[in-house]
Design a protein around this motif. Structure first.
Motif, PDB file in Angstrom:
ATOM      1  N   GLY A 197       0.831  -1.204   0.000  1.00 26.09           N
ATOM      2  CA  GLY A 197       0.000   0.000   0.000  1.00 26.09           C
ATOM      3  C   GLY A 197       0.854   1.237   0.000  1.00 26.09           C
ATOM      4  O   GLY A 197       2.024   1.253  -0.333  1.00 26.09           O
ATOM      5  N   PRO A 198       0.263   2.356   0.432  1.00 23.62           N
ATOM      6  CA  PRO A 198       0.961   3.623   0.386  1.00 23.62           C
ATOM      7  C   PRO A 198       2.143   3.655   1.330  1.00 23.62           C
ATOM      8  O   PRO A 198       2.164   2.985   2.338  1.00 23.62           O
ATOM      9  N   GLY A 199       3.085   4.462   0.995  1.00 26.25           N
ATOM     10  CA  GLY A 199       4.266   4.568   1.836  1.00 26.25           C
ATOM     11  C   GLY A 199       5.324   3.585   1.394  1.00 26.25           C
ATOM     12  O   GLY A 199       5.094   2.674   0.620  1.00 26.25           O
ATOM     13  N   PRO A 200       6.526   3.744   1.920  1.00 27.87           N
ATOM     14  CA  PRO A 200       7.641   2.886   1.525  1.00 27.87           C
ATOM     15  C   PRO A 200       7.513   1.503   2.095  1.00 27.87           C
ATOM     16  O   PRO A 200       6.766   1.240   3.001  1.00 27.87           O
ATOM     17  N   GLY A 201       8.317   0.618   1.590  1.00 25.68           N
ATOM     18  CA  GLY A 201       8.375  -0.743   2.124  1.00 25.68           C
ATOM     19  C   GLY A 201       7.725  -1.740   1.213  1.00 25.68           C
ATOM     20  O   GLY A 201       6.768  -1.448   0.517  1.00 25.68           O
ATOM     21  N   PRO A 202       8.226  -2.963   1.192  1.00 25.11           N
ATOM     22  CA  PRO A 202       7.649  -4.016   0.358  1.00 25.11           C
ATOM     23  C   PRO A 202       6.306  -4.466   0.888  1.00 25.11           C
ATOM     24  O   PRO A 202       5.983  -4.246   2.037  1.00 25.11           O
ATOM     25  N   PHE A 211      -6.348  -5.605  14.263  1.00 22.58           N
ATOM     26  CA  PHE A 211      -5.115  -4.817  14.345  1.00 22.58           C
ATOM     27  C   PHE A 211      -4.534  -4.991  15.748  1.00 22.58           C
ATOM     28  O   PHE A 211      -5.267  -5.242  16.705  1.00 22.58           O
ATOM     29  N   THR A 212      -3.209  -4.824  15.858  1.00 19.68           N
ATOM     30  CA  THR A 212      -2.587  -4.726  17.179  1.00 19.68           C
ATOM     31  C   THR A 212      -1.909  -3.364  17.270  1.00 19.68           C
ATOM     32  O   THR A 212      -1.384  -2.850  16.277  1.00 19.68           O
ATOM     33  N   GLU A 218      -6.938   3.399   3.173  1.00 19.51           N
ATOM     34  CA  GLU A 218      -5.541   3.030   2.912  1.00 19.51           C
ATOM     35  C   GLU A 218      -4.988   2.140   4.023  1.00 19.51           C
ATOM     36  O   GLU A 218      -4.219   1.213   3.750  1.00 19.51           O
ATOM     37  N   LEU A 219      -5.375   2.409   5.254  1.00 24.69           N
ATOM     38  CA  LEU A 219      -4.884   1.594   6.367  1.00 24.69           C
ATOM     39  C   LEU A 219      -5.399   0.158   6.253  1.00 24.69           C
ATOM     40  O   LEU A 219      -4.658  -0.802   6.487  1.00 24.69           O
ATOM     41  N   ILE A 220      -6.654   0.007   5.879  1.00 18.83           N
ATOM     42  CA  ILE A 220      -7.213  -1.335   5.684  1.00 18.83           C
ATOM     43  C   ILE A 220      -6.472  -2.047   4.561  1.00 18.83           C
ATOM     44  O   ILE A 220      -6.073  -3.207   4.689  1.00 18.83           O
ATOM     45  N   HIS A 221      -6.270  -1.351   3.442  1.00 19.28           N
ATOM     46  CA  HIS A 221      -5.559  -1.953   2.309  1.00 19.28           C
ATOM     47  C   HIS A 221      -4.111  -2.275   2.669  1.00 19.28           C
ATOM     48  O   HIS A 221      -3.527  -3.238   2.158  1.00 19.28           O
TER      49      HIS A 221
END
Length: 892
Positions: A23-28, A298-299, A315-318
């Motif tokens: 999703g959005p933001g860096p990282g795989p 979520f934790t 976006e957080l859900i995705h």
């Protein structure tokens, strides 16, 4: 069994998932198992009335079939009205792209699967492109569009499209089924003890129903959690569980408004996390709550890692649930959605509901904490339901008006403890031996209310029954935790160091490792921290590269987890383990260097510790614990004093330097503790000091009281405050049922009652008749009735000179919403008509539970009975039997 998801080998009922983001933001992106298995192909779900209906259709692959007949069938299923609306919204979105952007969009589109022929895309305008996409991707078109726009960084267009395009039933079905398989794979297995490859334990096989109660208001008990568990253990008269895991959102019969947000409290290791996992697993396996479309667990440990990022709710859900993104689901307003937020107490930083922006747009990006606060307040996705779990100390972070139900996980009842050990040990003789030993060791028996402590106890006793034939099993908490550390060290020595089982496990490297863990435990205990990050470890001299080694060889003591960004987090498996290692560190530091870490005085290194300085060290620890208003050093103190015994030091002789503590040192420490008990401390502080005496193997005070009771001379004896405290401790620690407490069996006097009020509070029935009580007693009894922790249901105060003034005081307690009293006997208490006004107000109270009231042999007069009649006529009156006069009895 507060579980940390996915642990490395050796975790008690834990396993660890190393997820990576998307999703959005860096990282795989996260590694997900494909849901295209045969099992998921025909799992149709019937929704209850009023929800989106899900047709019984075959699960659709992400690759569109090339079979023309199948394609025609799918096209027919895709309603023309929906197709027209979809085309309109897509065209409206592409219209906002300038020519260069539109060209880039078509380039990305050409790389999608299935591929639209490049020759057809090159000359296609926006309308033609929309037609080609709908013909090729059908209901998957919105997802494809969003994916490309995200690659192009067109966030505004993604949000615009998400708002306008309705969610199709096919997309809901796809996302729902894939989410179910994901959650099933994630939660179906847990590991206990040393995990055996290929031999996981199914959660459904080991799950034991926990005792869950309505938790009342969100006010917080700030006491140490062991104090809270001891309070719970004194109350054996608990009704059957009225709240089960699957009914957590079920509206009680006496409530009309729906339950949106549930706050579940419970101490560390009590089973909050496993409860939420069981809820999710039952839904994923189609066993419960099938009216829910999506459950998103979520934790806060995972969310902490994202505190510097910005997300919209969608976006957080995705970001966490790839299958929802792949299904193209952008809107949830008309769906039944449950968010699980596990571990509020681990939230960094604490949520500030008084100073946060209002957010109502699920597509607008903001910080994660602002997102969560608006979700909890109901500003975002008000149709969603929330389940938040927390340790009690953090429960008041959530405003009371945002919480519709508060529940509390109380751990194992006595029968459930026994059930746990019988499941754990299939050998009946072995399980009987262990259960019998636990029942005779009160401090251990109390701690077994916590499921994770049951596991620690089982680990130790199983090992000792194998290795110490006919030897004594540990009777104190200190002994239990010393043996626990030994078991883990021996396993580490054999498994990682290649030593034989006969060799000493305490290599120099292992000793250094334990010393480092002890320093970390103490430093973080002072700060009240249970979760540690790299910075915390560095401050204690632990190289982050070594931390993985620590958690690898001591997975049952210290463990490492990774959040969605692969950020490492560390913690001890339970607070009690941290407290034990902290006590070990403080004790070792004093013995090795002469530095008393509790006093803050950095003394010079002593070549030889004097007896007086050693005694002063233990006395300082007692004082420090007593100064804590909430008992946060209670268990630490028990461990520290337990380590002062040479018998316990000899168990760790290869690890710690012996103090050579004399019997004189122990004697002076015991005397100091008894002196403190004599100072009229609170019940909780006194009880902890008696546990400390147990750790020091001193039962002299309790033995004195038992001797008095055996001789029947308690009523003739003048007891000191310490002796009264010993009687309270003895009664509350007894295995005997406190169903009925009769004051006359001990000393029928007002002094006795005021000293034994904690026992009255823990009893189901209190018989205080003919004990020369006055209005002074009524003040103490009123406080008992007002207590949330009180178990008192039946109270007999007959034949006491309470007078009207005493009953007026008692009525304040009877009107309390926390009062549970059902029967009250006040015969021959020198009452007049003045008392009837207070009793009438009690009968009119909505919170009153009184069903029997005995006022016989009191001079109430007709005027008093008339006043009582006003209360009897109240619709809130629950009274069934009223006795007055000499023999008259009135039945309602």
């Amino acid at each position: 069994m507060d579980q940390c998801e996915d642990r490395e080998e050796g975790a008690p009922l834990w396993k660890t998932t190393h997820t990576q983001p998307t999703g959005p933001g860096p990282g795989p992106g996260p590694s997900r198992v494909s849901i295209k298995s045969d099992d998921s192909m025909d799992r149709g779900i019937q929704f209850k009335t009023g929800c989106v209906c899900e047709p019984q259709v075959e699960q659709q692959s992400s690759e569109v079939p090339s079979d023309p007949q199948h394609q025609t069938q799918m096209d027919s299923a895709f309603k023309e009205t929906q197709k027209a609306a979809l085309k309109e919204h897509l065209f409206d979105t592409l219209k906002d792209l300038v020519d260069d952007d539109f060209k880039e969009f078509k380039w990305f589109l050409n790389n999608e699967k299935p591929t639209i022929p490049k020759s057809r895309l090159e000359k296609a305008d926006r309308m033609d492109t929309v037609d080609l996409m709908v013909q090729t991707y059908y209901t998957d078109t919105p997802r494809v569009t969003v994916t490309i726009l995200e690659k192009m960084k067109k966030t505004d267009l993604v949000k615009k499209l998400s708002k306008n395009i309705p969610v199709s039933e096919e997309n809901i079905n796809q996302g729902r089924q894939e989410l179910k398989v994901n959650l099933q794979q994630k939660f179906e297995c847990v590991f206990e003890g040393i995990a055996k490859a290929g031999n996981p334990t199914l959660l459904n096989q080991i799950y034991t129903e926990l005792y869950i109660t309505e938790g009342g208001a969100t006010e917080v008990n700030q006491e140490h959690e062991v104090r809270q568990m001891e309070t719970a253990s004194r109350n054996p008269h608990r009704p059957p569980p009225t709240i089960t895991c699957e009914d957590i959102f079920k509206r009680p019969p006496d409530r009309h408004e729906p339950i949106r947000t549930v706050l579940t409290k419970g101490v560390a290791g009590i089973g909050k996390t496993v409860l939420t996992q069981k809820f999710s697993l039952d839904w994923a396996e189609d066993k419960a709550n099938q009216d829910i479309h999506f459950i998103f667990p979520f934790t806060f440990r995972e969310l902490n890692v994202l505190k510097e990022e910005k997300f919209s709710l969608v976006e957080l859900i995705h970001y966490f649930f790839d299958e929802i993104k792949e299904a193209g689901i952008q809107r949830f307003e008309k769906l039944q959605v449950v968010f699980i937020l596990d571990g509020l107490d681990e939230c960094r930083p604490p949520l500030d509901f008084n100073n946060t922006q209002i957010l109502t747009d699920v597509t607008k990006s903001t910080s994660v904490d602002v997102l969560l606060m608006n979700l909890i307040r109901g500003n975002l996705l008000r149709s969603a339901r929330l389940w938040i779990t927390t340790r009690p100390a953090a429960a008041n972070q959530i405003p009371a008006q945002c919480v519709h139900r508060v529940t509390e996980v109380r751990g194992f009842t006595d029968p459930q403890k026994e059930e746990y050990f019988r499941k754990r040990f299939t050998d009946e003789e072995q399980s009987n031996t262990i259960i019998s030993h636990i029942k005779t060791t009160r401090s251990v028996h109390i701690m077994c209310y916590i499921p994770v402590f049951c596991w620690i106890t089982a680990t130790v006793l199983e090992d000792m029954l194998k290795t110490t034939e006919g030897g004594e099993l540990p009777k104190t908490l200190t002994e239990m935790y010393i043996h626990f550390l030994e078991v883990q060290t021996e396993q580490k020595s054999v498994k990682y160091d290649g030593r034989s089982e006969t060799d000493s496990p305490w290599s120099p490297e292992t000793r250094k490792m334990i010393e480092s863990l002890g320093k970390l435990a103490f430093e973080q205990l002072k700060k009240g921290k249970l979760i540690f990050y790299e910075k915390d470890l560095t401050e204690c001299g632990i190289d982050i590269r070594s931390a993985s080694v620590y958690s690898g060889v001591f997975t049952q003591v210290f463990k490492e987890e990774r959040g969605v960004r692969q950020v490492k987090m560390f913690c001890f498996i339970h607070l009690s383990v941290q407290e034990f290692l902290a006590a070990l560190h403080v004790h070792q530091t004093f013995i090795n260097t002469g530095v008393n870490l509790l006093s803050g005085l950095l003394s010079s290194v002593w070549s030889k510790l004097s007896k007086d300085k050693t005694v002063k060290f233990y006395q300082t620890a007692v004082d420090q614990a007593l100064q804590s208003p909430n008992g946060h050093l209670d268990l630490f103190l028990r461990f520290l004093l337990g380590l002062s015994l040479q018998t316990n030091q000899s168990l760790l002789q290869d690890l710690m330097k012996q103090t050579g503590s004399s019997s004189e040192t122990k004697k002076k420490t015991v005397e100091y503790i008894k002196k403190k008990i004599n100072e009229n401390l609170s019940v909780e502080k006194s009880i902890n000091l008696f546990h400390c005496l147990n750790e020091l193997e001193d039962r002299s005070l309790v033995d004195q009281i038992q001797q008095y009771l055996r001789l029947g001379g308690l009523s003739r004896s003048v007891l000191s405050p310490a002796q009264w405290s010993a009687l309270v401790f003895m009664l509350l620690s007894s295995d005997e049922d406190l169903d009925e407490f009769d004051l006359n069996k001990y000393s029928g006097s007002e002094e006795a009652l005021l000293n034994l009020l904690p026992v009255v509070k823990a009893s189901n029935k209190a018989v205080l008749s003919g004990c020369n009580l006055s209005e002074r007693s009524c003040e103490g009894l009123s406080s008992v009735l007002r207590s949330q922790c009180s178990s008192l249901i039946h109270l007999d105060l007959s034949t006491n000179d309470l007078k009207d003034s005493g009953l007026e005081i008692l009525s304040d307690g009877l009107r309390s919403p926390d009062c549970k009293l059902e029967t009250l006997r006040l015969s021959i208490c020198n009452l007049s008509e003045r008392s009837c006004e207070g009793l009438s107000s009690v009968l009119r109270s909505q919170s009153s539970s009184l069903t029997l009231l005995d006022l016989s042999n009191n001079d109430l007069k007709d005027s008093g009975l008339k006043i009582l009649s006003d209360g009897l006529r109240s619709p809130d009156c629950k009274l069934e039997t009223l006795r007055f006069g000499l023999l008259n009895q009135c039945k309602r």
